[in-house]
Design an enzyme around this catalytic site. Sequence first.
Site, short mmCIF file in Angstrom:
data_model
loop_
_atom_site.label_atom_id
_atom_site.label_comp_id
_atom_site.label_asym_id
_atom_site.label_seq_id
_atom_site.Cartn_x
_atom_site.Cartn_y
_atom_site.Cartn_z
N ARG A 1 -13.50 8.60 -5.01
CA ARG A 1 -12.40 8.05 -5.82
C ARG A 1 -11.02 8.44 -5.29
NH1 ARG A 1 -16.12 9.45 -10.10
NH2 ARG A 1 -17.05 7.55 -10.93
N LYS B 1 -0.71 -0.08 2.26
CA LYS B 1 -1.62 -1.22 2.17
C LYS B 1 -2.84 -0.94 3.03
CE LYS B 1 1.00 -5.44 1.25
NZ LYS B 1 1.37 -6.74 1.84
N GLU C 1 6.33 -7.47 15.17
CA GLU C 1 6.62 -6.86 13.87
C GLU C 1 8.00 -6.20 13.85
OE1 GLU C 1 5.11 -7.06 11.07
OE2 GLU C 1 2.96 -7.39 11.39
N LYS D 1 11.22 -0.68 6.02
CA LYS D 1 10.00 -0.83 5.23
C LYS D 1 9.95 0.18 4.10
CE LYS D 1 5.13 -1.75 5.31
NZ LYS D 1 3.95 -2.12 6.11
N GLU E 1 3.86 -4.88 -4.23
CA GLU E 1 4.17 -6.26 -3.85
C GLU E 1 4.25 -7.20 -5.05
OE1 GLU E 1 2.28 -9.53 -0.94
OE2 GLU E 1 2.49 -7.56 -0.01
N ARG F 1 8.69 -6.76 -1.78
CA ARG F 1 7.80 -6.42 -0.68
C ARG F 1 7.18 -7.66 -0.03
NH1 ARG F 1 3.48 -1.39 -0.20
NH2 ARG F 1 2.84 -1.89 1.92
N ASN G 1 6.11 -10.22 4.53
CA ASN G 1 5.11 -11.18 5.01
C ASN G 1 5.74 -12.32 5.81
OD1 ASN G 1 2.76 -9.95 3.84
ND2 ASN G 1 3.48 -10.64 1.85
N HIS H 1 3.66 -14.27 8.28
CA HIS H 1 2.25 -13.90 8.12
C HIS H 1 1.39 -15.01 7.53
CE1 HIS H 1 3.77 -9.98 9.12
NE2 HIS H 1 2.57 -9.45 9.03
N HIS I 1 -1.91 -15.54 9.59
CA HIS I 1 -3.27 -15.29 9.12
C HIS I 1 -4.15 -16.53 9.27
CE1 HIS I 1 -1.95 -11.65 6.46
NE2 HIS I 1 -1.99 -11.38 7.75
N HIS J 1 -2.60 -9.86 16.47
CA HIS J 1 -1.88 -10.01 15.20
C HIS J 1 -0.37 -10.15 15.42
CE1 HIS J 1 -0.86 -9.62 10.99
NE2 HIS J 1 -0.04 -8.63 11.30
#
Length: 364
Positions: free
Chosen positions: A120, A142, A184, A225, A235, A239, A243, A246, A250, A264
């Site tokens: 956990r 993330k 990036e 960031k 997000e 935030r 993206n 992105h 993706h 990427h």
Amino acid sequence: MIETVHVPLGARAYDVHVGRGLLARAGEMIGPLLRRPRVFVVSERRVAGLQLDALRAGLGEIEAPALLLEPGEATKGWEGLAQTVEWLLDQKCERGDVVVALGGGVIGDLVGFAAAILRRGVRFVQVPTSLLAQVDSSVGGKTAINTRHGKNLVGAFHQPSLVLADVDILDTLTPRDFRAGYGEVMKYGLLGDAQFFGWLERNAPRLADDPALRIEAVRHSVQMKADIVARDETEQGDRALLNLGHTFCHALEAATGYSDRLLHGEGVAIGCALAFELSARLGLCAQEDPSRVRAHLQSMGMARDLRDIPGDLPDAETLLALMGQDKKVIEGRLRFVLARGIGEAFVTAELPAAEVLGVLRASA
């Protein structure tokens, strides 16, 4: 010289150290987090062959058993997650222990998610070994894996306890990997800092050879960031600006099978160019802005269009359908990050599909 960026998240706050020779000081920096002199390192074989011995030497008396996974995006899935979690349990990793992610974005995302769900939640440290991971994926918490439905669709927000971004490690990257990571870096200037983008236009061609410039590029990206994450950790608002590029990226990664055909960061760069092209078509920004983005990508020797990706791609309609599996879909509506100019990005769901298809067709 070591620069430190603090990510202010209350009880989950942590520091990102950016500089040279950080692997050699790993024990000094990670040691205060430990309850016993032992960490659990998860890496991939290519990175481990270059950096694991240096990390262990820097850890000194701290034991560091290691799991070495196969390189590549395919590792960031259910099988890789199960292998990582079972190994940590075999090693008797306790809730009070620390797991170290030594690698690029794939390892950081996978190990972070494994740490989030193991017992956990256990603590983990990011030691990012790619430019992309140093400026982006290692910061912000993330963590995720990919599924057959798409990229990063199963995951959790789980902040690291520390990030060590050693820019000397970047000397081991291939030119292609370094350029991909730069996608990036450029994104930060495009989404919210026109002055930074101007600085990159003047200095980015020398990043690979100048450690001081590298430190500044990584530090500035991380600071941007960190500021955004501090305002919007999960997000719900700002935030989403991170993206930029992105949604296109993706879909292209899915279309190329998450393979080496498209890294990427290369997809992010193409996605940023397409996002600015779409913005100009919609009359949101001047036509000079996408031209400037494309000129900068050309100066860096980077891909700018779908036609720059080797091999065949699906048609525009299929790519648009792949975008529909993106995790940014809300109530069935796909959100895009568009721009009113360099450094002026915003999020919208009010977008005609015909305009997106037109940009995809022109790029192909």
